[in-house]
Design an enzyme around this catalytic site. Structure first.
Site, PDB file in Angstrom:
ATOM      1  N   LYS A  24       0.909  -1.084  -0.030  1.00 63.91           N
ATOM      2  CA  LYS A  24      -0.004   0.021  -0.084  1.00 63.91           C
ATOM      3  C   LYS A  24       0.823   1.082  -0.117  1.00 63.91           C
ATOM      4  CE  LYS A  24      -3.315   0.137   3.086  1.00 63.91           C
ATOM      5  NZ  LYS A  24      -4.745   0.049   2.734  1.00 63.91           N
ATOM      6  N   ARG A  93      -2.714   3.006   8.537  1.00 65.93           N
ATOM      7  CA  ARG A  93      -2.966   1.931   8.176  1.00 65.93           C
ATOM      8  C   ARG A  93      -1.903   0.825   7.921  1.00 65.93           C
ATOM      9  NH1 ARG A  93      -6.298   5.246   4.426  1.00 65.93           N
ATOM     10  NH2 ARG A  93      -8.530   4.464   4.354  1.00 65.93           N
ATOM     11  N   GLY A 102      -5.815 -10.633   9.039  1.00 72.41           N
ATOM     12  CA  GLY A 102      -5.521 -10.866  10.620  1.00 72.41           C
ATOM     13  C   GLY A 102      -4.805  -9.834  11.253  1.00 72.41           C
ATOM     14  N   MET A 104      -3.738  -5.741  12.185  1.00 72.36           N
ATOM     15  CA  MET A 104      -4.766  -4.558  12.277  1.00 72.36           C
ATOM     16  C   MET A 104      -4.789  -3.745  10.943  1.00 72.36           C
ATOM     17  SD  MET A 104      -3.977  -1.167  14.302  1.00 72.36           S
ATOM     18  CE  MET A 104      -3.847  -0.160  13.117  1.00 72.36           C
ATOM     19  N   ARG A 337      -3.981  -1.240  -6.511  1.00 70.44           N
ATOM     20  CA  ARG A 337      -3.366  -2.226  -6.493  1.00 70.44           C
ATOM     21  C   ARG A 337      -3.823  -3.011  -7.538  1.00 70.44           C
ATOM     22  NH1 ARG A 337      -6.080  -4.875  -1.154  1.00 70.44           N
ATOM     23  NH2 ARG A 337      -8.274  -4.770  -1.845  1.00 70.44           N
ATOM     24  N   HIS A 453      -7.910 -45.155  -5.917  1.00 72.76           N
ATOM     25  CA  HIS A 453      -8.096 -45.716  -7.330  1.00 72.76           C
ATOM     26  C   HIS A 453      -9.241 -44.664  -7.869  1.00 72.76           C
ATOM     27  CE1 HIS A 453      -9.990 -48.303 -10.285  1.00 72.76           C
ATOM     28  NE2 HIS A 453      -8.588 -48.384 -10.537  1.00 72.76           N
ATOM     29  N   SER A 772      10.478 -42.999 -21.429  1.00 72.31           N
ATOM     30  CA  SER A 772       9.535 -42.077 -20.835  1.00 72.31           C
ATOM     31  C   SER A 772       9.209 -42.407 -19.524  1.00 72.31           C
ATOM     32  CB  SER A 772       8.047 -42.637 -21.645  1.00 72.31           C
ATOM     33  OG  SER A 772       6.996 -41.868 -21.228  1.00 72.31           O
ATOM     34  N   CYS A 840       5.437 -39.606 -18.779  1.00 76.99           N
ATOM     35  CA  CYS A 840       3.871 -39.909 -18.947  1.00 76.99           C
ATOM     36  C   CYS A 840       3.246 -40.071 -17.659  1.00 76.99           C
ATOM     37  CB  CYS A 840       3.814 -40.857 -20.114  1.00 76.99           C
ATOM     38  SG  CYS A 840       4.521 -42.661 -19.484  1.00 76.99           S
ATOM     39  N   TYR A 860       9.391 -33.740 -24.011  1.00 77.28           N
ATOM     40  CA  TYR A 860       8.044 -33.884 -24.134  1.00 77.28           C
ATOM     41  C   TYR A 860       7.566 -34.223 -22.700  1.00 77.28           C
ATOM     42  CZ  TYR A 860       7.723 -38.726 -24.926  1.00 77.28           C
ATOM     43  OH  TYR A 860       7.583 -40.126 -24.721  1.00 77.28           O
TER      44      TYR A 860
END
Lengths: 885, 885
Positions: A24, A93, A102, A104, A337, A453, A772, A840, A860
């Site tokens: 801020k 602030r 949480g 101030m 912001r 599963h 792979s 994979c 890949y």
């Protein structure tokens, strides 16, 4: 910046100083720096906060001196006096580097006492306003700084409203407010044992200390832990001259987004209230008006605001979330912001900004977190639909589905074939249920977790799944189930939302996933940038088609066992398995050959021009046989009840075979190439089916160089395995080529899914043309976790205790599994420098893992079709971030 | 030695030239070199053989030239003429580097034809002798060189013996032999199509080629493959002047060992026959006489022989196996080689020779293969006893046992407690049967292989076990079993021999294992030499005591779960497991505490002064619960038959809990420290029991520095696990120390049994003071082999196909598991240079693996008590061989 400087007037800061001034503070300074109307003020730094906390409390003289110095400057800038005539009022602030609940938040109107209030009354000509400011100040300061309970103040107000028979505080008159102020001051004295501080400087020091201390409240500490925010960042404190939106009809306050945060459309989106302070908007007593209204109410202010929004967007090069106040016709910016937005909006904003030449394509890609795309990929429950939520479980596979509850895989298949929508509902699923899962719209289980599963298979198939729904009690044999004590019958229609875990009674209206132009455009840019190719895990032509739509560049894993699971094939597969002689088994395999051949043909045809990696049979054979426990009970009944001796003999024999094949640890059992070596006829059939499929396609006119089968041997750990399997494939290929009178090109490689395979990758690469990485099984063996078991048992506990940072089946374990992958790559290339490398496992669709695979140098990744867009984006981001490191 | 020299007269060789001259040739040369009476001759080298085979056959001119040259030399040395007057006769023998059956062995009397035979007759004055030599030559040459069937010659002889009505060839007269020679020559012509070669040189070349070719007979190739003898060694050919033991009463032939090959006693041991050739001894027609007889028969020869034996033993510094011939009162040495011997003899010879200062202690140790000691470690079946062998299975754990057949673990325990000997007989065993295995003398199963549960557990306990006895059909429910169709009842007495796999009806007399003085002496020397310490895997005081007797230097693995298995404890353990609340579980643990405490006290007391590594609970909890399948059937019966509703409800609940705890892959499931983390109260109880036991011993007066508990956390894979477990142990220790008012020293470390643990060993070493490699589980995870499953399925196939060289659960897989061990050592020492390193998997008792662990730098190996002597010896040999590398 002076050495040891702990307080910065806004003029000395800018947006780059976030870690010192907080988010801020840095943005207020930035806005001031570029000439926007920001009420003057200063920021006490995060370093001051850290020093304060380190030394266990107490503002030290130098810091106080700096604050007073800046206060004096502020008096000069505003031509007002702190605690005197024309009183200077302040807002205080907190402002952390990363916004955090949480802590101030805010004290407004600081600097008031009896004398200053009267001065303010004189100055504004509005004593009621001044008294209202004062009582607001006492209330906020008392609450957040002095820790007098919020409700105590509310009680005072409630009492007086009741006495005066009015509904809102705004209806209280001057005298009432005078009474409120008096009562508030008494309340503070009574609850804290001290007089309310009347010295403005003392008020300010108190407030600053309160902000510092709030860094370490329980809630803030817990939040940081949960979000892995370091504890040593500290918070800054912003002290700013008050401006008042509640000084009449030419005053007001509002919030705005520079673009629509839900669609991303380029139009100002916001609300305002005239004659109000910010807290009035929050309190919700009056309904704010859409921002366009301001055009009529205060045209000059409106056009200035539009101008400022443009400046901010151009300056920050992103959509902004802005707070502003208008004091007697003058506009002040109180915060800006980066604005939060939906995934659709994020895509649209990013793509639009590229077209507006505000950002580059690279920047656009960095602005979309790959995980965000998930929201777009699934059927959703219509947010406007009425929902009767009757239970909830784990959101195991996203998307929504409705259907008739069916308890059994076979009946699920039948019902689906009859054209009805089915929801497969079971205590848990096993590989026996695959055909039912395929047939169903979605899966609901009462047991098992995110990696059970059901969850794994459903995610793989992109089907919605809710798991571990404890409230659901299923009586399989009796065709009924209970939720919260209410009995339902099998056949009842339910809906599930796999993104939230909700279970809903009845059918619900669903919304189809839709992909915007921006979605395709952004992914197109990602494709230009990424080095990693993205393939799909797909086992049939339908999935292959879907994969292509999602942008797949080939198939990285075609699991041939899924082809064995179809209802009409299971008996043939079982016949093959239960054969006691080779001849018998070969006969069953002959029946399976044309089926597999047509499967492969369908897939290869979809993927013409792209590589298709086909894994030969992997799971242990007992997975295809009837359930051992059911069989056991059946045999016991037949034995005790006598009767059909022939049936008993058959079932006893079957049970014996099931027992012979069953394993204590099937994951580490007779599967993968261990099957292929002991029963080479199975693999030979599969290899033959692959090549015969290619020849069929050649006859249909497809060019041979566009058909690229890559045959993958699973679960290899020893050189000899790879050599013998390579030989088997080559021999069968040669036989088919000879019959057909024509050679084809193909690759033979292996899945790397055992630690030993990584350690001897140089030996395997002698006969394997590609690796792979099967990171699912490699994770199971490297960590010694059974995926089917760990979820319900210790994994949640491990995650909660932070022994594991992430579920290793979702995000690759870099230190263990990742290290083995690196070793395998290094060793594999020693023998075969051009070895083809891919992955994979399910990690192929996880952005953090993709980053790792990119850095490790794979060619890949392969993932389920619905994760391909995520993988494409993640791969592009990996390229971008790697370059910058 | 000349370049390209392929033929060496004995005078040019020596015993160091084995690889060129073969074993036999080098030793003949050596004996000649040191002046012993060896008939002159020469050796054609292995290189000649290799060249011959490489070029596909055919003796080349240079080689023939060398042979003829040496032949001429031989004629000069012997003053005889090859194929002429006073004919020179030759023996031609193969002589490989490593003695190998399946190759051509010997042709005697080469050089004879009609003319030479007559010359020999004249020279010896014994025409019958000359003819007998000739017919023997034709027979041997015909058989081994010309491949005329052995039986064809025998048929000729049989026919003539029948015709002449005599029993032996010795009774045939001159005329008969003349006829035999004629018939033999005809036979050769008939069967080969060629005349028998009469040119002695041609005979010699033929014979040499035949020896060369015999290197590649099928049998020889198979033998080399099986024994891993390289194919490119080749064989040498020894050509030597004949001497004749059959020239009358002052001639003879014999064999001798320089010491007793069955006891090792230092006395000449051998046999001889007068007037005979070597083959007569082999043929067994006449019974040879003990060597002492020669003293009377030919005293001068005898004393010369004694003298030569001494020379040879002193020269070769080992017990020799000698062949000799006496020709007309003159002694000739035909062969000497290292004598084969029993394990007992090997020990005695080695130890005696050290005392005789013939060899060093180091040499003595190198002469005993550690595996040989196994033969000494077990009860054996009295070789003189009568045995009714009714079946056979796999020799899964050595030793012999007799007992009453019992099918069930509980009843096995009861029966044993009643003082009867029990044989546990089951289709296969599971962890439920542990108490039964403990109670039984031995185990017999009809299913499962060398690495099945029964086999592994029995080997661990040193109990005899026969596995996979297919002929055995057990009907558990009916209390009977069948072997080869014969029905027996439970309670029948059987004996098993776990070293051979035999199953014997009735009780058999057994011989206790006995350890000679030499055994202890040699192992004492091994202890002086080895660097690796040897500890025992032992779970109770009895095993600890046994381990000490075997030479253990501590306990490397005390498995606390075995303590949970005793019959009276199982109910308490089950109560603990089935508790749904912490309080309930803690109450059950309170009951277990004094039991564990007394277990630990017993063990620590035995091991005073030595380290004791105690592993906290490792197996998944369901291992302690009733069998799921039995429970399932029971519940089904109760459900269908109605009746006892309360019992049904209880059993249903139990089944539900068993189901909840059961796992698809228990090996990778909720076990090890995963239990300790989720149920810390269990580990806390165990830690408390350990320290309370130490305090009890302190009160009994044992000094604190002599009580060395090392607490081991199983299955660690992540830093956080080790940290939290270390904390738990330290906290509980601190609590006990506070109660007792006294501190104790102890270590906390971990078992390294997961690939991930090896890869992050640096992190684990932050809180672990020691690593103990659990190579059983590390093998399972690294290779992805379930030990319980792989044996019956693919492992035998893999071994047979040579995909695996060895069973990786018996001999450590160096490339995979071994590599991970090396990585872990390197990383562990990075963090903690003095980290204590050991291994407690079954590989700790395997010589090849011990060699690896020595080289890898471990501090100790730990193995079952009965393997400790083997480990001590193997460790010493590892030290010796490493120095030499």
């Amino acid at each position: 910046m002076k050495t040891g400087q702990h307080v910065f007037p806004f003029e000395q800061g800018d947006k780059s100083m976030k870690s010192l001034l907080g988010g801020k503070g840095a943005n207020l300074a930035e806005m001031a720096r570029i000439g926007l109307p920001v009420p003057p003020g200063f920021t006490v730094t995060t370093e001051a906060c850290n020093q304060y906390l380190r030394q266990g409390g107490g503002l030290w003289p130098e810091l106080k001196g700096e604050i007073i110095e800046n206060l004096n400057l502020l008096e000069q800038q505003t031509s007002r006096n702190f605690g005197g005539e024309q009183p200077l009022l302040l807002s205080v602030r907190s402002g952390a580097v990363i916004s955090m609940p949480g802590m101030m938040d805010t004290v407004l109107n600081l600097g008031l006492n009896e004398k200053a209030t009267e001065s303010l009354a004189v100055e504004t000509g509005n004593r009621r306003f001044a008294l209202d400011c004062y009582r607001r100040f006492i209330q906020m300061f008392g609450d957040v700084v002095l820790k007098v309970g919020h409700y105590s103040f509310e009680n005072v107000l409630t009492e007086i409203r009741q006495r005066k028979k009015v509904k809102t505080d705004a209806e209280l008159n001057e005298a009432d407010l005078e009474q409120v102020v008096k009562d508030f001051l008494d309340l503070v004295h009574e609850e804290t044992g001290n007089e309310f501080p009347t010295d403005p400087q003392e008020q300010l020091f108190f407030a600053i200390e309160a902000v510092f201390k709030s860094w370490n409240t329980d809630r803030a500490v817990v939040y940081r832990k949960a979000n892995r925010i370091p504890d040593d960042l500290g918070t800054a404190v912003n002290v700013q001259a008050m401006v008042f939106g509640n000084l009449g009809a030419d005053s007001g306050t509002g919030v705005a987004f520079t673009r629509d945060p839900s669609t991303g459309e380029r139009k100002l989106y916001g609300e305002y209230l005239l004659n109000a302070q910010g807290e009035d908007v929050v309190a919700g007593i009056r309904t704010p008006k859409p921002l366009e209204g301001l055009k009529k109410d205060l045209p000059a202010v409106y056009s200035r605001f539009i101008e400022i929004c443009d400046i901010l967007e151009n300056h920050y090069r992103d959509m902004q979330d802005i707070e502003f106040t208008i004091e007697r016709g003058k506009l002040y910016m109180l915060q800006t912001r980066t604005g939060k937005r939906t995934t659709s909006a994020a895509l649209r904003v990013a793509v639009d900004m590229v077209k507006e030449e505000l950002i580059t394509k690279q920047e656009a890609i960095k602005r979309i977190e790959p995980h965000q795309l998930e929201h777009l990929m699934h059927w959703r429950i219509d947010p406007d639909a009425k929902k009767d939520i009757i239970a909830s479980g784990l959101p195991a596979s996203p998307g929504a589905a409705s259907g008739k509850v069916i308890f059994d895989a076979d009946r699920a298949e039948e019902t689906a074939q009859a054209g009805e929508k089915v929801l497969l509902v079971r205590p848990e699923t096993t590989p026996d249920d695959i055909s039912g899962i395929i047939a169903a719209e979605g899966v609901l289980t009462s047991r098992g977790g995110m990696t059970s599963h059901a969850a794994v298979v459903a995610r793989g198939m992109g089907k919605p799944c809710v798991c571990g729904c404890d409230e659901l009690k299923i009586e399989l044999g009796k065709g009924r189930f209970y939720i919260a004590g209410v009995e339902y019958s099998e056949g009842e229609v339910l809906s599930i939302d796999g993104s939230t875990g909700q279970v809903i009674l009845g059918e619900t209206s669903l919304i189809e996933p839709q992909f915007s132009d921006e979605f395709h455009e952004l992914l197109g840019w990602a494709d230009e940038i990424r080095r990693l190719k993205v393939r799909a895990n797909a086992d049939n032509p339908e999935d292959s088609r879907l994969a292509l739509e999602m942008g797949a560049q080939g198939i990285g894993l075609c699991r041939t066992e899924h082809m064995f699971m179809a209802a009409e094939r299971v008996p043939v597969v079982q016949k093959m398995i239960l054969s006691s002689e080779l001849k018998e088994r070969e006969a069953a395999l002959d029946e399976l050959l044309p089926m597999q051949q047509s499967d492969f043909k369908g897939i290869l045809k979809e993927m013409v021009g792209k590589p298709v990696t086909i894994r030969l049979l992997d799971p242990p054979l007992h997975e295809f046989l009837p359930d051992r426990e059911n069989l056991l009970v059946e045999v016991d009944r037949l034995q005790r009840e006598g009767g059909d001796a022939e049936k008993l003999a058959f079932k006893e024999e079957l049970l014996q075979k099931v027992r012979n094949l069953s394993e204590f640890n099937p994951m580490l059992g007779h599967r993968g190439c261990r099957l292929g070596l002991v029963y080479p006829e199975i693999y030979r059939m599969q290899v033959r089916a692959i090549f015969m499929a290619v020849f069929e396609l050649l006859e249909e006119g497809f060019p041979p160089d566009q058909l690229k089968p890559e045959i993958m041997i699973p679960l290899v750990g020893h050189r000899g395995e790879m050599e013998m399997m390579k030989q088997l494939v080559d021999n069968e290929a040669a036989a088919v080529f000879k019959e057909q009178g024509r050679q084809l090109s193909y690759l033979v490689g292996t899945m790397i899914e055992l630690p030993r395979a990584c350690l001897v990758a140089d030996q395997l690469a002698e006969s394997a043309s590609f690796f792979s990485f099967g990171t699912n099984d490699l994770t199971q063996t490297t960590l010694g976790y059974s995926r089917d078991d760990s979820e319900g048992k210790f994994l949640p506990f491990y995650l909660q205790q932070k022994i594991l940072k992430e579920n290793p089946f979702a995000e690759i374990d870099r230190e263990g599994v990742g290290r083995l992958v690196e070793i395998a790559i290094e060793k594999g290339r020693l023998t075969r420098p051009d070895i083809k490398l891919g992955i994979c496992g399910e990690h192929g669709g996880d952005p953090s893992s993709i980053e790792f695979f990119h850095a490790a140098g794979l060619e890949y990744v392969s993932c389920s079709p619905y994760r391909i867009p995520i993988a494409r984006l993640a791969a592009a981001r990996a390229s971008l971030y790697q370059i910058e490191y």
